[in-house]
Design a protein around this motif. Structure first.
Motif, PDB file in Angstrom:
ATOM      1  N   ALA A  49       0.835  -1.210   0.000  1.00 19.51           N
ATOM      2  CA  ALA A  49       0.000   0.000   0.000  1.00 19.51           C
ATOM      3  C   ALA A  49       0.868   1.257   0.000  1.00 19.51           C
ATOM      4  O   ALA A  49       0.581   2.227  -0.719  1.00 19.51           O
ATOM      5  N   LEU A  50       1.926   1.265   0.793  1.00 19.87           N
ATOM      6  CA  LEU A  50       2.815   2.426   0.852  1.00 19.87           C
ATOM      7  C   LEU A  50       3.586   2.591  -0.456  1.00 19.87           C
ATOM      8  O   LEU A  50       3.758   3.713  -0.947  1.00 19.87           O
ATOM      9  N   LEU A  51       4.063   1.485  -1.021  1.00 26.68           N
ATOM     10  CA  LEU A  51       4.766   1.565  -2.303  1.00 26.68           C
ATOM     11  C   LEU A  51       3.848   2.083  -3.402  1.00 26.68           C
ATOM     12  O   LEU A  51       4.249   2.911  -4.229  1.00 26.68           O
ATOM     13  N   SER A  52       2.623   1.616  -3.411  1.00 30.23           N
ATOM     14  CA  SER A  52       1.657   2.072  -4.407  1.00 30.23           C
ATOM     15  C   SER A  52       1.359   3.557  -4.231  1.00 30.23           C
ATOM     16  O   SER A  52       1.296   4.318  -5.210  1.00 30.23           O
ATOM     17  N   LEU A  53       1.183   3.982  -2.999  1.00 32.78           N
ATOM     18  CA  LEU A  53       0.931   5.392  -2.711  1.00 32.78           C
ATOM     19  C   LEU A  53       2.105   6.248  -3.183  1.00 32.78           C
ATOM     20  O   LEU A  53       1.910   7.290  -3.819  1.00 32.78           O
ATOM     21  N   ALA A  54       3.319   5.820  -2.896  1.00 33.76           N
ATOM     22  CA  ALA A  54       4.504   6.570  -3.323  1.00 33.76           C
ATOM     23  C   ALA A  54       4.572   6.657  -4.848  1.00 33.76           C
ATOM     24  O   ALA A  54       4.868   7.716  -5.408  1.00 33.76           O
ATOM     25  N   GLU A  55       4.258   5.559  -5.505  1.00 32.38           N
ATOM     26  CA  GLU A  55       4.295   5.562  -6.973  1.00 32.38           C
ATOM     27  C   GLU A  55       3.230   6.494  -7.555  1.00 32.38           C
ATOM     28  O   GLU A  55       3.502   7.276  -8.473  1.00 32.38           O
ATOM     29  N   ARG A  56       2.023   6.441  -7.017  1.00 28.32           N
ATOM     30  CA  ARG A  56       0.931   7.282  -7.531  1.00 28.32           C
ATOM     31  C   ARG A  56       1.199   8.768  -7.329  1.00 28.32           C
ATOM     32  O   ARG A  56       0.800   9.595  -8.138  1.00 28.32           O
ATOM     33  N   THR A  57       1.851   9.119  -6.242  1.00 29.59           N
ATOM     34  CA  THR A  57       2.035  10.531  -5.895  1.00 29.59           C
ATOM     35  C   THR A  57       3.418  11.071  -6.265  1.00 29.59           C
ATOM     36  O   THR A  57       3.618  12.284  -6.221  1.00 29.59           O
ATOM     37  N   ILE A 112       5.527  17.517   2.546  1.00 28.05           N
ATOM     38  CA  ILE A 112       5.558  16.249   3.284  1.00 28.05           C
ATOM     39  C   ILE A 112       4.154  15.845   3.735  1.00 28.05           C
ATOM     40  O   ILE A 112       3.302  16.676   4.005  1.00 28.05           O
ATOM     41  N   ALA A 113       3.985  14.546   3.789  1.00 26.92           N
ATOM     42  CA  ALA A 113       2.887  13.926   4.521  1.00 26.92           C
ATOM     43  C   ALA A 113       3.586  13.030   5.533  1.00 26.92           C
ATOM     44  O   ALA A 113       4.454  12.227   5.175  1.00 26.92           O
ATOM     45  N   TRP A 114       3.241  13.167   6.816  1.00 28.05           N
ATOM     46  CA  TRP A 114       3.977  12.518   7.891  1.00 28.05           C
ATOM     47  C   TRP A 114       3.000  11.719   8.738  1.00 28.05           C
ATOM     48  O   TRP A 114       2.076  12.267   9.323  1.00 28.05           O
ATOM     49  N   LEU A 115       3.228  10.402   8.804  1.00 26.70           N
ATOM     50  CA  LEU A 115       2.399   9.493   9.604  1.00 26.70           C
ATOM     51  C   LEU A 115       3.118   9.208  10.919  1.00 26.70           C
ATOM     52  O   LEU A 115       4.190   8.600  10.932  1.00 26.70           O
ATOM     53  N   ASP A 150      -6.776   2.753   6.059  1.00 20.97           N
ATOM     54  CA  ASP A 150      -7.006   3.290   4.712  1.00 20.97           C
ATOM     55  C   ASP A 150      -7.254   4.790   4.756  1.00 20.97           C
ATOM     56  O   ASP A 150      -6.855   5.514   3.838  1.00 20.97           O
ATOM     57  N   GLU A 151      -7.890   5.270   5.823  1.00 16.11           N
ATOM     58  CA  GLU A 151      -8.165   6.703   5.949  1.00 16.11           C
ATOM     59  C   GLU A 151      -6.869   7.502   6.067  1.00 16.11           C
ATOM     60  O   GLU A 151      -6.759   8.601   5.512  1.00 16.11           O
ATOM     61  N   HIS A 152      -5.891   6.969   6.784  1.00 10.57           N
ATOM     62  CA  HIS A 152      -4.596   7.650   6.902  1.00 10.57           C
ATOM     63  C   HIS A 152      -3.909   7.724   5.538  1.00 10.57           C
ATOM     64  O   HIS A 152      -3.352   8.762   5.164  1.00 10.57           O
ATOM     65  N   LEU A 153      -3.945   6.613   4.812  1.00 13.88           N
ATOM     66  CA  LEU A 153      -3.306   6.588   3.497  1.00 13.88           C
ATOM     67  C   LEU A 153      -4.012   7.541   2.533  1.00 13.88           C
ATOM     68  O   LEU A 153      -3.359   8.231   1.744  1.00 13.88           O
ATOM     69  N   ALA A 154      -5.328   7.618   2.621  1.00 15.63           N
ATOM     70  CA  ALA A 154      -6.084   8.542   1.768  1.00 15.63           C
ATOM     71  C   ALA A 154      -5.733   9.995   2.111  1.00 15.63           C
ATOM     72  O   ALA A 154      -5.581  10.836   1.210  1.00 15.63           O
ATOM     73  N   ALA A 155      -5.578  10.301   3.393  1.00 16.05           N
ATOM     74  CA  ALA A 155      -5.205  11.659   3.801  1.00 16.05           C
ATOM     75  C   ALA A 155      -3.812  12.007   3.276  1.00 16.05           C
ATOM     76  O   ALA A 155      -3.582  13.133   2.808  1.00 16.05           O
ATOM     77  N   ALA A 156      -2.891  11.061   3.350  1.00 12.94           N
ATOM     78  CA  ALA A 156      -1.538  11.299   2.823  1.00 12.94           C
ATOM     79  C   ALA A 156      -1.599  11.533   1.322  1.00 12.94           C
ATOM     80  O   ALA A 156      -0.952  12.443   0.801  1.00 12.94           O
ATOM     81  N   GLU A 157      -2.388  10.744   0.627  1.00 12.97           N
ATOM     82  CA  GLU A 157      -2.494  10.912  -0.827  1.00 12.97           C
ATOM     83  C   GLU A 157      -3.080  12.275  -1.179  1.00 12.97           C
ATOM     84  O   GLU A 157      -2.568  12.965  -2.075  1.00 12.97           O
ATOM     85  N   ARG A 158      -4.105  12.693  -0.490  1.00  8.88           N
ATOM     86  CA  ARG A 158      -4.701  14.015  -0.755  1.00  8.88           C
ATOM     87  C   ARG A 158      -3.663  15.118  -0.567  1.00  8.88           C
ATOM     88  O   ARG A 158      -3.553  16.037  -1.380  1.00  8.88           O
ATOM     89  N   ALA A 159      -2.879  15.012   0.499  1.00 10.05           N
ATOM     90  CA  ALA A 159      -1.880  16.047   0.775  1.00 10.05           C
ATOM     91  C   ALA A 159      -0.781  16.057  -0.286  1.00 10.05           C
ATOM     92  O   ALA A 159      -0.307  17.122  -0.687  1.00 10.05           O
ATOM     93  N   LEU A 160      -0.383  14.880  -0.753  1.00 11.07           N
ATOM     94  CA  LEU A 160       0.725  14.801  -1.701  1.00 11.07           C
ATOM     95  C   LEU A 160       0.289  15.091  -3.142  1.00 11.07           C
ATOM     96  O   LEU A 160       1.097  15.583  -3.928  1.00 11.07           O
TER      97      LEU A 160
END
Length: 164
Positions: A49-57, A112-115, A150-160
């Motif tokens: 999930a994190l790798l996919s998020l990094a690739e998309r953003t 940055i998006a910081w978890l 999933d909500e945290h990952l969605a928030a990071a994606e929105r920010a990035l």
């Protein structure tokens, strides 16, 4: 753009009475830690999930954890993550500056998006950090009893995806 990851709390929900569904216990013998044995409950779905998020953003995944390089030796491989750059934080543990100074220097000029689970600690240092930042800075608090959702990952994606 950077996606900063803490281990304890976001990836290892240390405050959970029992590990949330999907989490698996990992144990390592480490000579460079206070305790010779260290364990964590990790969700193997977080790595992809994190790798996919990094690739998309287009974001770079970076460790922002007191585990420092040990995260690359232990947590990263358990989640299927490649070695990530590490922000040196151990020198700041327990100080009023906490992680903010090191993160600010490392992330200068980049969104940055910081978890992390500890944004409520050292509120004045957090507020000063946010005042100094000119770039998009999304502090995404994670409950250490649940870990990343999933909500945290969605928030990071929105920010990035839509940095201000």
């Amino acid at each position: 753009m950077l996606l900063l990851l803490d281990v304890d709390g976001p990836l290892n929900p240390w405050a959970a009475r029992t590990p949330p569904p999907g989490y698996v216990r990992h144990e390592w013998r480490l000579s460079r830690w206070r305790r010779a044995t260290r364990h964590a409950h990790l969700n193997p779905a977080h790595g992809p999930a994190l790798l996919s998020l990094a690739e998309r953003t287009g974001a770079e995944l970076v460790w922002a954890t007191s585990w420092e390089d040990l995260a690359n030796d232990t947590v990263g491989p358990a989640l299927g993550l490649p070695p990530l750059r590490v922000i040196g934080l151990r020198a700041y543990e327990g100080t009023p500056e906490w992680k903010y100074g090191a993160v600010g220097r490392f992330a200068a000029g980049r969104p940055i998006a910081w978890l992390d689970d500890d944004f409520a600690l050292f509120a004045s240092a957090r507020d000063a950090f946010l005042r100094r930042r000119r770039e998009t800075t999304a502090l995404i608090p994670v409950d250490p009893a649940t870990g990343i959702t999933d909500e945290h990952l969605a928030a990071a994606e929105r920010a990035l995806v839509s940095p201000a």
